[in-house]
Design a protein around this motif. Sequence first.
Motif, PDB file in Angstrom:
ATOM      1  N   LYS A   1       0.816  -1.210   0.000  1.00 49.80           N
ATOM      2  CA  LYS A   1       0.000   0.000   0.000  1.00 49.80           C
ATOM      3  C   LYS A   1       0.851   1.261   0.000  1.00 49.80           C
ATOM      4  O   LYS A   1       0.460   2.276  -0.575  1.00 49.80           O
ATOM      5  CB  LYS A   1      -0.936   0.003   1.213  1.00 49.80           C
ATOM      6  CG  LYS A   1      -2.055  -1.011   1.140  1.00 49.80           C
ATOM      7  CD  LYS A   1      -2.988  -0.906   2.344  1.00 49.80           C
ATOM      8  CE  LYS A   1      -4.100  -1.939   2.269  1.00 49.80           C
ATOM      9  NZ  LYS A   1      -4.965  -1.904   3.474  1.00 49.80           N
ATOM     10  N   LEU A   2       2.006   1.193   0.640  1.00 45.93           N
ATOM     11  CA  LEU A   2       2.867   2.369   0.724  1.00 45.93           C
ATOM     12  C   LEU A   2       3.354   2.809  -0.646  1.00 45.93           C
ATOM     13  O   LEU A   2       3.483   4.005  -0.926  1.00 45.93           O
ATOM     14  CB  LEU A   2       4.057   2.060   1.641  1.00 45.93           C
ATOM     15  CG  LEU A   2       5.125   3.156   1.797  1.00 45.93           C
ATOM     16  CD1 LEU A   2       4.510   4.421   2.373  1.00 45.93           C
ATOM     17  CD2 LEU A   2       6.264   2.661   2.683  1.00 45.93           C
ATOM     18  N   HIS A   3       3.610   1.840  -1.517  1.00 49.11           N
ATOM     19  CA  HIS A   3       4.172   2.146  -2.838  1.00 49.11           C
ATOM     20  C   HIS A   3       3.321   3.152  -3.609  1.00 49.11           C
ATOM     21  O   HIS A   3       3.839   4.048  -4.263  1.00 49.11           O
ATOM     22  CB  HIS A   3       4.315   0.850  -3.640  1.00 49.11           C
ATOM     23  CG  HIS A   3       4.852   1.049  -5.017  1.00 49.11           C
ATOM     24  ND1 HIS A   3       6.183   1.329  -5.275  1.00 49.11           N
ATOM     25  CD2 HIS A   3       4.245   1.048  -6.228  1.00 49.11           C
ATOM     26  CE1 HIS A   3       6.354   1.466  -6.571  1.00 49.11           C
ATOM     27  NE2 HIS A   3       5.200   1.300  -7.171  1.00 49.11           N
ATOM     28  N   SER A   4       1.990   3.017  -3.530  1.00 54.59           N
ATOM     29  CA  SER A   4       1.114   3.900  -4.301  1.00 54.59           C
ATOM     30  C   SER A   4       1.045   5.311  -3.705  1.00 54.59           C
ATOM     31  O   SER A   4       0.570   6.231  -4.368  1.00 54.59           O
ATOM     32  CB  SER A   4      -0.296   3.310  -4.387  1.00 54.59           C
ATOM     33  OG  SER A   4      -0.779   3.022  -3.099  1.00 54.59           O
ATOM     34  N   LEU A   5       1.530   5.493  -2.474  1.00 55.97           N
ATOM     35  CA  LEU A   5       1.568   6.830  -1.878  1.00 55.97           C
ATOM     36  C   LEU A   5       2.815   7.608  -2.291  1.00 55.97           C
ATOM     37  O   LEU A   5       2.842   8.831  -2.234  1.00 55.97           O
ATOM     38  CB  LEU A   5       1.563   6.723  -0.346  1.00 55.97           C
ATOM     39  CG  LEU A   5       0.266   6.308   0.353  1.00 55.97           C
ATOM     40  CD1 LEU A   5       0.510   6.150   1.843  1.00 55.97           C
ATOM     41  CD2 LEU A   5      -0.832   7.327   0.120  1.00 55.97           C
ATOM     42  N   LEU A   6       3.840   6.869  -2.686  1.00 58.42           N
ATOM     43  CA  LEU A   6       5.146   7.489  -2.919  1.00 58.42           C
ATOM     44  C   LEU A   6       5.220   8.166  -4.272  1.00 58.42           C
ATOM     45  O   LEU A   6       4.627   7.715  -5.248  1.00 58.42           O
ATOM     46  CB  LEU A   6       6.244   6.422  -2.825  1.00 58.42           C
ATOM     47  CG  LEU A   6       6.358   5.711  -1.472  1.00 58.42           C
ATOM     48  CD1 LEU A   6       7.248   4.493  -1.607  1.00 58.42           C
ATOM     49  CD2 LEU A   6       6.913   6.650  -0.422  1.00 58.42           C
ATOM     50  N   LYS A   7       5.975   9.243  -4.310  1.00 58.61           N
ATOM     51  CA  LYS A   7       6.204   9.960  -5.557  1.00 58.61           C
ATOM     52  C   LYS A   7       7.709  10.022  -5.818  1.00 58.61           C
ATOM     53  O   LYS A   7       8.462  10.583  -5.035  1.00 58.61           O
ATOM     54  CB  LYS A   7       5.636  11.386  -5.477  1.00 58.61           C
ATOM     55  CG  LYS A   7       4.115  11.432  -5.350  1.00 58.61           C
ATOM     56  CD  LYS A   7       3.625  12.867  -5.282  1.00 58.61           C
ATOM     57  CE  LYS A   7       2.106  12.937  -5.177  1.00 58.61           C
ATOM     58  NZ  LYS A   7       1.602  14.330  -5.090  1.00 58.61           N
TER      59      LYS A   7
END
Length: 955
Positions: free
Chosen positions: A154-160
């Motif tokens: 889930k964290l991956h989709s928050l990262l830019k």
Amino acid sequence: MEHVFDPEEDGSSSPKTVVLQGCAGIGKTAVVHKFMFDWAAGIVTPGRFDYLIYVNCREISHIAKLSAADLITKTFQDINGPILDVIPVYPEKLLFILDGFPELQYPVCDQEEDLSANLQEKKPVETLLRSFVRKKLFPESSLLITARPTTMKKLHSLLKQSIQAEILWFTDAEKKAYFLSQFSGANAAMRVFYGLRENEGLDIMSALPIISWMICHVLQSQGDGDRTLMRSLKTMTDVYLFYFSKCLKTLTGISVWKGQSCLWGLCSLAAEGLQNQQVLFQVSDLRRHGIGVYDTNCTFLNHFLKKVESGVSVYTFLHFSFQEFLSAVFYALKNDSSWMFFDQVGKTWQEIFQQYGKGFSSLTIQFLFGLLHKGKGKTVETTFGRKVSPGLREELLKWTEKEIKDKSSRLQTEPMDLFRCLYEIQEEEYAKRIIAELESIILLQPTYTKMDILAMSFCVKSSHSHLSVSLKCQHLLGFEEEDRASAFMPPTLTLNQPFQLRNLPVSPLHLLCQALRNPYCKIKDLKLIFCHLTASCGRDLSLVFETNQYLTDLEFVKNTLEDSGMKLLCEGLKQPNCILQTLRLYRCLISSASCGALAAVLSTNQWLTELEFSETKLEASALKLLCDGLKDPNCKLQKLKLCASFLPESSETVCKYLASVLTCNPNLTELDLSENPLGDTGVKYLCEGLRHSNCKMEKLDLSTCYLTVASCVELSSFLQVSQTLKELFVFANALGDTGVQHLCEGLRHANGVIENLVLSECSLSAACCKSLAQVLSSTRSLTKLLLINNKIEDLGLKLLCEGLKQPDCQLKDLALWTCHLTGECCQDLCNALYTNEHLRDLDLSDNALGDEGMQVLCEGLKHPSCKLQTLWLAECYLTDVCCGALASVLSRNENLTLLDLSGNDLRDFGVQMLCDALIHPISKLQTFYIDTDHLHEETLRKIEALKMSKPGITW
């Protein structure tokens, strides 16, 4: 780590987000602490950051609400002065370290509006952490995040634009150095180090720093008897149980019973903390769980707990995995009588299983599986003073079986998480039952560890079902190509090779190949993605084919196939026991030498019937060697696919080689040359072989091969003499009407065996449809005609319908997607449906039929002669106006099983009419595609009611 925050090439220092990923016990926190010490000493990022704000995410997770200001003031609580007035002034000089980022409980899209940019605003901890990651807070500052792989989903989709790194396990050299640092004498350290190699599972696990630490911690003070016991340790649970049981033996001054009582108190403390997301414990917390103040000063508890800060009575477990292990022990040993003392830990293991949606990925659950192994009961009882709860093992295993049988639940399960659980319990018969529920195993995560592959290999080695396995091999951690042969290679190697096989290093496929060599392993289909096929990989795969009697399909995707590896693999493919039938090479790098090795396989392997090279560029010399193998009398290959595999300058030469194969190999029945620049000259050479009496071609694919009218003339002459061709694909070639007329001429004079003709995207118009209609009316064998994306128009379809109405027309599948049709053609189609009883699949998608046209077509669909089963009407400009007519069809037509109405402007009124018709018992519709985003609640309720009354319909 010293370079991840370096300036860009142009000297600028933009804010960066760096994520360090690693499993439990890999050393994420240790790496971060080392980085902080080096920063303070000026060794790393000199001048880049003025302040580091370290946040232990687990330590704050139990707090209801926090602000960014709270985190900063806690970090600098020893500094006098208005720190909040100083730090935010230069945000680009700040580095926030979020250590142990938690697994997010809410979907990424939820609560986005709740994110805060206010330094002082208090928010729930998860919202606060999201605000940092999404750069709502301190957007000009840098972030360093540590997380477990389960968190990354889930964290991956928050990262830019993050930099993501994996913390590596110990290499053998690093592990040796660590053992030397932990023992006072080098001899003692090396005895332990080399002793690990007698146990493959433990040798792999000890590459995890926490495991090495526990082994060293116990063996520093214990005798050789424990080194012998180490040989029986196979799982993570074994090692943790070994550690706790040995620590119990260090008791001095207090009874064993008292030690067991302390351990049980730690178990309930750990479980309560895990339930409440708490890792810091006050003395009052310890007392409540039966651990007195005097116990905290006991050397015994120092094996498990540590003080957080000097002078303050706050404790935490030495490592978070200790808390997870002891929580698992609590749930494994808890029985009815203990609940009265620990009623605050009120969740069952099933609830813990689903808490945060982690399921099998939870380390606590993996430990629970391990503790319930039948053989561990005695050790658990002597260590913790309690017996494993009766019936819990069977309950857990039944629950797991139920979860895997539930398809909706299985879709959310990462197979590797399940494998880790099954590996921990070490019961092959149970693993067989679970794996039997799976048809395929797809492992496509960015990285896998050696431990992952060990667990997977254990689970599939005795699979009684015929499995399909896909494994992404790009980053298999812990399989460094070391300068030593594996201590676990079989003692005898029968391959007759000029290579020194014994000296080859361990390959990333070693463990999987061990499983494949198990006589009970029934993996039938193996796909290896991003596999660097070195000599050692080739060796391990080769050994599989000496004994394996089930593997029939092997596919390499995006692989580098070294000549040495390919040669060794091919030696295995030549073994008498090898029954491989299909070998696929997709986007691989392969040389002429490797093709020569494959050619030798073709002349000896009696089972190999399909060989595919897709998007694998082959030089003419490589293809010549391959063709030499195909011409061998012993070659039994039936299907050859060379999709997008020719170099432009060698196409004509290659066609000559292939023509020579066709003249002497009657076994080759399928040839796919699509997406190669053959051109008309290449097809001319190819047809010379196709026309030969020895050629028995049944399927020919020349899609996207730059063909024109001239190629059609050659193909027409081939069609006239062929007695075997059933399928011809010439998709996406500029044949034009004249070209297709030539093809039709050949088809009309053929022996009538063609079944499937694909003419999509061939620049056709109505001018060729008369010829096509003549083929339909005279060729009884033709059952499938695809004319997608051609400008057929209404006139063309009118001509085709004349052919459809003829008694000799046996067409079953007609695709007219994007053929510039309007409602005017529907009467002709309707008339054809009145008389044609053979048509089963009709695709009219992306044509402007409109409501009036649809109403006319429905008259034909209701006719008793119409046996249509699937009807595709996506994007046909339909509205509610035609839904009455469609509803009438659904309530009368017993044959229609699929209806696609997606991409049309159907509203509530029309959809409700269709639902009413679908409820009718005559309707046999099984698949119904329709857009529902814009429908109102009443209509959606009607759809749900329909799903309940007819659960067999797929939406």
